[in-house]
Design an enzyme around this catalytic site. Structure first.
Site, mmCIF file in Angstrom:
data_model
loop_
_atom_site.group_PDB
_atom_site.id
_atom_site.type_symbol
_atom_site.label_atom_id
_atom_site.label_comp_id
_atom_site.label_asym_id
_atom_site.label_seq_id
_atom_site.Cartn_x
_atom_site.Cartn_y
_atom_site.Cartn_z
ATOM 1 N N SER A 245 1.112 -1.219 0.357
ATOM 2 C CA SER A 245 0.087 0.054 -0.094
ATOM 3 C C SER A 245 0.364 1.045 -0.135
ATOM 4 O O SER A 245 0.880 1.805 -0.559
ATOM 5 C CB SER A 245 -1.059 0.043 0.963
ATOM 6 O OG SER A 245 -1.866 0.967 1.293
ATOM 7 N N TRP A 248 2.396 1.538 -3.388
ATOM 8 C CA TRP A 248 1.080 2.056 -4.359
ATOM 9 C C TRP A 248 1.406 3.300 -4.576
ATOM 10 O O TRP A 248 1.372 4.577 -5.146
ATOM 11 C CB TRP A 248 -0.263 1.573 -3.989
ATOM 12 C CG TRP A 248 -1.263 1.703 -4.765
ATOM 13 C CD1 TRP A 248 -1.688 1.679 -5.944
ATOM 14 C CD2 TRP A 248 -2.396 3.015 -4.300
ATOM 15 N NE1 TRP A 248 -2.986 2.440 -6.818
ATOM 16 C CE2 TRP A 248 -2.566 3.343 -5.903
ATOM 17 C CE3 TRP A 248 -2.076 4.398 -3.849
ATOM 18 C CZ2 TRP A 248 -3.474 4.327 -5.485
ATOM 19 C CZ3 TRP A 248 -3.176 5.048 -4.129
ATOM 20 C CH2 TRP A 248 -4.393 4.848 -4.844
ATOM 21 N N HIS A 249 1.227 3.857 -3.305
ATOM 22 C CA HIS A 249 1.344 5.627 -3.685
ATOM 23 C C HIS A 249 2.415 6.477 -3.795
ATOM 24 O O HIS A 249 2.313 7.732 -3.955
ATOM 25 C CB HIS A 249 1.133 5.646 -1.587
ATOM 26 C CG HIS A 249 0.006 6.562 -0.789
ATOM 27 N ND1 HIS A 249 -0.641 4.506 -0.336
ATOM 28 C CD2 HIS A 249 -1.105 6.878 -0.901
ATOM 29 C CE1 HIS A 249 -1.734 4.978 -0.034
ATOM 30 N NE2 HIS A 249 -2.424 5.757 -0.636
ATOM 31 N N GLY A 250 3.264 5.197 -3.993
ATOM 32 C CA GLY A 250 4.574 6.963 -4.875
ATOM 33 C C GLY A 250 5.890 6.182 -4.724
ATOM 34 O O GLY A 250 6.418 4.958 -3.425
ATOM 35 N N PHE A 397 -0.648 10.706 -7.722
ATOM 36 C CA PHE A 397 -0.718 9.168 -7.800
ATOM 37 C C PHE A 397 -1.278 8.187 -8.905
ATOM 38 O O PHE A 397 -1.672 7.000 -8.867
ATOM 39 C CB PHE A 397 -1.114 8.658 -6.236
ATOM 40 C CG PHE A 397 -0.859 8.953 -5.036
ATOM 41 C CD1 PHE A 397 0.943 9.148 -4.955
ATOM 42 C CD2 PHE A 397 -1.569 9.491 -3.996
ATOM 43 C CE1 PHE A 397 0.842 10.220 -3.803
ATOM 44 C CE2 PHE A 397 -1.213 10.788 -3.254
ATOM 45 C CZ PHE A 397 0.197 10.057 -3.006
#
Lengths: 397, 370
Positions: A245, A248-250, A397
């Protein structure tokens, strides 16, 4: 086989655009120990808009069709619309095919009730964005522009403000997206449910970015075994989910550590709960204890947001160090915002929290009431809004 | 009825959007509004450009009468052809030969459009070139090498052209134009400002805009990000002229090396101008309002770019030094709600320049007598 191919294709696109340079940097650092450099060039390109969101939405379709929870869509146009539905294209909510595809097949007629409720949600989303988030962002951005000049007290206040900035920014976008879809007769899933009033980290993740949390729950956590495995495996599953997670954000270590921190907190919370259940210890349910827990959870999440906001680990470390070496005598830096601006910002936050707690959705059944409240929100947006072309945080994102 | 009303609102919104996508239509609408009844006229630039950005009501001009300085009485010998490469300080105030002493013909090129001067000098006249830069633009413009190299050129004549080739190119060009026209329409990057201008820039809304501005200023000490209010509250400054990270800023540090390179580039223009046949070339740098009125704004250090360039021993160009006069006049030199000078400041500069022009004619007469 087709499922694997489809997932590889989706993840491949995401990985190439978002993580190629990040992985290349790591490779370069590792090879640097043996005085070598990465053989791959660093790429410069524009990230496709909303890539993380529509990739996950496309993957959700493939998995649900594979699981036979959803019939394969034969109309390419409708499939494309599902992946790229404009109200939620850029920053979610990340929808499921079961919730969306049937709506695209339906014939939508003009419905004044939908129009009213959609417009109201859009207006309040706009209020959250331009009146609260963008106002707070001015203070936060100024503080982070020169972190060395700020005291611990300043950063503590700024961090609290950032918690509300990111909430209003992201939930504001979701409200606008959900509202825009509603005006056309489409119902999207809710994405936020007053997350800062949660009294546990688990509760927070059940109320923050709900569409992403449930995505990870359904397509990663449960397939890994979920919580119906032995404790150590369960904790490992939680950590995997939160690390991914974060990623996923960066493509930045700050996001990965932010994810790891949340994973650790959730594991600790889960561990304490497991022990409590085993020891049959009574759970305190009185009001004072719940308020104490809510404030504690909020402060922990606020500290974790520092990783999210900082451009790199060095800045994050400095900010955290300043906060933990907090001195009561260190003054707040009023060049970031004068007293009236600060007071007004906190007043807005209090009003928002009261509204979200007691009136999450503003009723629109009464048309006169709708016109009145809608106009009031628009006028407030104009008079108190900050129009400085500030992008939505989650657009990156 | 409700549906009908909704349809009207929707149509209006689409109309404003379509007009805003197109620059030409937006300009047409602006002109149309300017010629219509007062409530529909634009209020953005009527009271000073900084007022138009901030809408602070106490900076509205309200037809105030300002002091004026008497202009020098000029001779009309028509001996000079004056060429000016200048910005809005000059072309906004003195864009005609009638303002200048002894000038026969006046040619103007705007630095704002990065325009270049193509000259075909008349040897029977005294050809004078004026390089006028505002302090906020001088660094940015002179840093652009190709701009400096092409700033002045001789006008080319009699070049043979291959008409067939031109035709072939023009078809390609036409296709390109159509494509870019469609792209510019759909992805117009000025769409936000156009919508704002078309829908919101009418005098009818001015009281609301002023109310919002005033309230935010009084309550939160907050004004538009492009504008700063001086300490005494009597003058507006343009933020980029203060922001230390901006080229335009009076407070962005200027190293000796950078200053030297600016002087070298000015000298290069001077040499090229002389080679092209200009008899006199003048430099004039108009200081930013903040450099004169508040050179220690919020404890910042003024980079003193104007004096440092003018007083550089290697500078070959004669210059119109307006700094001492403006330092005496202080805020009188500038309009309180505009990035430009006041009429008083402008006329003070004009008198100084005209006395230089008069000197040239006297010098040339003396040369003729010899």
């Amino acid at each position: 086989m087709l499922l694997v191919l489809s997932l590889i294709a989706n993840i491949g696109v995401l990985a190439f655009f978002k993580y190629f340079n990040f992985i290349n940097t790591i490779l370069d650092t590792l090879l640097g120990f043996s005085s070598h450099h990465t053989p791959f060039p660093f790429l410069t390109f524009l990230l496709p808009i909303g890539l993380s969101f529509h990739t996950f939405q496309a993957m959700s379709y493939t998995i649900e069709v594979y699981r036979r929870n959803q019939k394969a869509e034969k109309h390419f146009g409708i499939y494309a619309l599902y992946v790229m539905f404009y109200p939620q294209l850029v920053a979610g909510p990340i929808e499921r095919p079961q919730n969306m595809l049937w709506q695209f097949h339906r014939n939508h007629k003009y419905d004044f009730e939908n129009l009213k409720s959609g417009l109201m949600q859009m207006a309040f989303g706009m209020f959250k964005k331009v009146v609260i988030a963008d106002r707070l962002s001015e203070i936060v951005d100024r503080a982070y522009a020169d972190p060395n000049a700020q005291s611990g007290k300043t950063f503590l206040i700024v961090s609290i403000l950032y918690s509300f900035q990111i909430y209003c920014d992201f939930s504001g976008y979701s409200d606008i997206g959900i509202g825009a879809a509603r005006t056309m007769g489409f119902k999207l899933m809710d994405n936020f449910n007053v997350p800062y009033l949660s009294n546990s980290i688990r509760g927070f993740w059940g109320r923050w970015h709900i569409s992403l949390s449930t995505w990870f729950r359904d397509y990663l956590y449960i397939p890994l075994g979920g919580s119906r495995v032995k404790a150590s495996k369960k904790y490992l599953n939680i950590m995997i989910v939160f690390l991914i997670s974060g990623l996923w954000h960066g493509a930045n270590w700050t996001f990965i550590i932010w994810g790891a921190l949340h994973g650790t907190l959730l594991i600790a919370e889960s561990f304490i709960n497991d022990i409590s259940v085993k020891l049959k210890k009574p759970v305190y349910r009185n009001l004072f204890f719940r308020i104490f827990k809510t404030i504690s959870v909020f402060l922990i999440i606020t500290l974790a947001w520092i990783l999210f906001r900082s451009p790199n680990l060095y800045v994050a470390k400095n900010v955290l160090k300043k906060i933990f070496c907090y001195s009561i005598n260190a003054p707040f830096n009023y060049s970031l915002a004068n007293k009236s601006t600060l007071l007004f910002s906190f007043l807005l936050i209090v009003i928002l929290m009261i509204k979200e707690r007691y009136l999450l959705i503003i009723p629109t059944k009464n048309t006169f009431q709708f016109y009145f409240i809608f106009s009031c929100i628009l006028i407030t947006c104009y008079l108190f809004g900050v129009f400085n072309n500030q992008q939505f945080i989650y657009f990156q994102f | 009825m409700r549906k009908f009303f909704g349809f009207i609102v929707l149509t209006l919104c689409i109309l404003i959007y379509v007009v805003s996508c197109n620059e030409k239509l937006t300009k047409e609408l602006y002109t149309y509004k300017s010629n219509s009844i007062p409530v529909f006229q634009s209020d953005k630039w009527q009271n000073g450009d900084l007022y138009g950005m901030s809408y602070l009501p106490f900076f509205r001009r309200h037809n105030k009468v300002y002091d004026t300085v008497p202009r020098i009485v000029c001779n009309r010998t028509n001996k000079i052809n004056l060429y000016a490469i200048c910005d809005s300080y000059l072309w906004g105030f003195f864009a005609s030969d009638k303002f200048y002493c002894n000038v026969n013909e006046f040619t103007l090129v705007k630095t704002n459009d990065k325009g270049c001067l193509k000259t075909n000098l008349d040897p029977s006249k005294i050809n004078v070139l004026l390089l006028e830069f505002s302090e906020r633009n001088v660094r940015g413009l002179l840093a652009d090498t190709s701009y400096v190299n092409n700033l002045i050129n001789a006008q080319s004549t009699g070049i043979k052209t291959d008409t067939n080739k031109i035709k072939a190119v023009s078809i390609l060009q036409r296709i390109k134009n159509i494509r870019s026209g469609i792209f510019d329409f759909i992805f117009n990057n000025r769409i936000n400002s156009n919508i704002e201008s078309n829908f919101w820039d009418i005098s009818l809304f001015t009281p609301i805009k002023e109310f919002k501005s005033n309230m935010n200023y009084k309550l939160f000490d907050k004004v538009d990000k492009n504008v700063k209010v001086s300490k005494d509250g009597k003058q507006l400054f343009y933020t980029p002229t203060i922001d230390t990270s901006n080229w335009m800023s009076s407070f962005k540090s200027l190293s000796e090396a950078e200053k030297d390179s600016l002087v070298i580039r000015l000298n290069k223009i001077f040499v090229k101008g002389k080679n092209l046949g200009f008899n006199k070339i003048y430099l004039s740098i108009i200081p930013n309002p903040v450099s004169i009125i508040d050179p220690n704004y919020n404890g910042l250090i003024y980079n003193d770019i104007v004096n440092r360039i003018q007083n550089d021993k290697n500078l070959k160009l004669p210059y119109i030094d307006i700094m001492p006069a403006f330092k005496v006049l202080k805020s009188k030199s500038y309009s309180p709600s505009d990035t430009h000078w006041s009429q008083y400041g402008a006329d003070t500069w004009l008198n100084k320049f005209n006395s230089e022009l008069s000197k040239i004619t006297i010098e040339s007469q003396a040369e003729l007598k010899k």
